[in-house]
Design a protein around this motif. Sequence first.
Motif, mmCIF file in Angstrom:
data_model
loop_
_atom_site.group_PDB
_atom_site.id
_atom_site.type_symbol
_atom_site.label_atom_id
_atom_site.label_comp_id
_atom_site.label_asym_id
_atom_site.label_seq_id
_atom_site.Cartn_x
_atom_site.Cartn_y
_atom_site.Cartn_z
ATOM 1 N N TYR A 159 0.649 -1.227 0.003
ATOM 2 C CA TYR A 159 0.038 0.087 -0.069
ATOM 3 C C TYR A 159 0.911 1.308 -0.036
ATOM 4 O O TYR A 159 1.037 1.973 1.151
ATOM 5 N N PRO A 160 1.508 1.772 -1.100
ATOM 6 C CA PRO A 160 2.226 3.008 -1.085
ATOM 7 C C PRO A 160 1.122 3.940 -1.189
ATOM 8 O O PRO A 160 0.288 4.052 -1.703
ATOM 9 N N VAL A 161 1.283 4.982 -0.041
ATOM 10 C CA VAL A 161 0.524 6.195 -0.020
ATOM 11 C C VAL A 161 0.994 7.311 -0.658
ATOM 12 O O VAL A 161 2.052 7.462 -1.007
ATOM 13 N N LEU A 162 0.106 8.304 -0.844
ATOM 14 C CA LEU A 162 0.399 9.462 -1.569
ATOM 15 C C LEU A 162 0.788 10.622 -0.834
ATOM 16 O O LEU A 162 1.299 11.649 -1.559
ATOM 17 N N SER A 163 0.658 10.726 0.279
ATOM 18 C CA SER A 163 1.143 12.055 1.065
ATOM 19 C C SER A 163 2.197 11.478 2.224
ATOM 20 O O SER A 163 1.953 10.464 2.802
ATOM 21 N N GLU A 164 2.839 12.341 2.479
ATOM 22 C CA GLU A 164 4.041 12.000 3.642
ATOM 23 C C GLU A 164 3.274 12.206 4.873
ATOM 24 O O GLU A 164 3.411 11.345 5.794
ATOM 25 N N GLU A 165 2.050 12.942 5.046
ATOM 26 C CA GLU A 165 1.390 12.980 6.025
ATOM 27 C C GLU A 165 0.776 12.048 6.637
ATOM 28 O O GLU A 165 0.543 11.373 7.791
ATOM 29 N N TYR A 166 0.141 11.276 5.532
ATOM 30 C CA TYR A 166 -0.443 10.034 6.078
ATOM 31 C C TYR A 166 0.396 8.939 6.161
ATOM 32 O O TYR A 166 0.090 8.014 7.045
ATOM 33 N N ALA A 167 1.453 8.863 5.814
ATOM 34 C CA ALA A 167 2.652 7.726 5.876
ATOM 35 C C ALA A 167 3.018 7.981 7.378
ATOM 36 O O ALA A 167 3.346 7.060 8.000
ATOM 37 N N VAL A 168 3.118 9.401 7.783
ATOM 38 C CA VAL A 168 3.493 9.503 9.165
ATOM 39 C C VAL A 168 2.392 8.874 10.156
ATOM 40 O O VAL A 168 3.028 8.418 11.146
ATOM 41 N N LYS A 169 1.396 9.368 9.717
ATOM 42 C CA LYS A 169 0.279 8.648 10.553
ATOM 43 C C LYS A 169 0.229 7.373 10.783
ATOM 44 O O LYS A 169 0.128 6.850 11.941
ATOM 45 N N ILE A 170 0.469 6.505 9.611
ATOM 46 C CA ILE A 170 0.427 5.095 9.771
ATOM 47 C C ILE A 170 1.704 4.707 10.589
ATOM 48 O O ILE A 170 1.334 3.634 11.495
ATOM 49 N N ALA A 171 2.751 5.075 10.297
ATOM 50 C CA ALA A 171 4.150 4.603 10.781
ATOM 51 C C ALA A 171 3.899 4.965 12.629
ATOM 52 O O ALA A 171 4.231 4.061 13.220
ATOM 53 N N ARG A 172 3.714 6.267 12.875
ATOM 54 C CA ARG A 172 3.533 6.865 14.190
ATOM 55 C C ARG A 172 2.413 6.053 15.078
ATOM 56 O O ARG A 172 2.687 5.579 16.079
ATOM 57 N N ASP A 173 1.456 6.217 14.527
ATOM 58 C CA ASP A 173 0.237 6.087 15.101
ATOM 59 C C ASP A 173 -0.317 4.488 15.286
ATOM 60 O O ASP A 173 -0.888 4.018 16.115
ATOM 61 N N TRP A 174 -0.118 3.660 14.073
ATOM 62 C CA TRP A 174 -0.545 2.430 13.986
ATOM 63 C C TRP A 174 0.589 1.537 14.064
ATOM 64 O O TRP A 174 0.604 0.542 14.810
ATOM 65 N N ASN A 175 1.641 1.594 13.073
ATOM 66 C CA ASN A 175 2.559 0.554 13.099
ATOM 67 C C ASN A 175 3.648 0.485 14.400
ATOM 68 O O ASN A 175 4.003 -0.743 14.789
ATOM 69 N N VAL A 176 3.887 1.779 14.843
ATOM 70 C CA VAL A 176 4.949 1.405 16.207
ATOM 71 C C VAL A 176 4.195 0.859 17.258
ATOM 72 O O VAL A 176 4.776 0.026 17.903
ATOM 73 N N PRO A 177 2.870 1.473 17.483
ATOM 74 C CA PRO A 177 2.226 0.384 18.732
ATOM 75 C C PRO A 177 2.233 -0.883 18.349
ATOM 76 O O PRO A 177 2.186 -1.835 19.600
ATOM 77 N N ALA A 178 2.087 -1.463 17.091
ATOM 78 C CA ALA A 178 1.836 -2.939 16.862
ATOM 79 C C ALA A 178 3.220 -3.310 16.802
ATOM 80 O O ALA A 178 3.365 -4.746 17.083
ATOM 81 N N SER A 179 4.182 -2.874 16.328
ATOM 82 C CA SER A 179 5.554 -3.670 15.969
ATOM 83 C C SER A 179 6.756 -2.890 16.550
ATOM 84 O O SER A 179 7.922 -3.508 16.613
#
Length: 97
Positions: free
Chosen positions: A21-41
């Motif tokens: 799932y490549p995303v189109l904005s850095e803002e959305y990528a940051v949200k995914i990485a920081r808010d979803w993936n860090v707590p999970a992994s």
Amino acid sequence: MIRNSGIRAFPPRLPDQPIFYPVLSEEYAVKIARDWNVPASGSDYVTRFQVRRSFLENYSVQKAGGLAHLEYWIPAEEMAAFNAAIVGEIEVVAEFR
């Protein structure tokens, strides 16, 4: 400090990852990485890269929620072709732990 490591391709998807799932904005990528993936992994990275338009024309932009949540859905079996369509290097622009 973030260093580029000469990355030119993404690894193959794992068996439980049928879509990339490549995303189109850095803002959305940051949200995914920081808010979803860090707590999970525990950690994640945000990358920036360019892909040939001729490759992406085969896919529709998908809206995954709001208007700012735009992404492509690339089937795992097409990762080699996706990687071949990357222009230049993949740049790491943020790291979250």
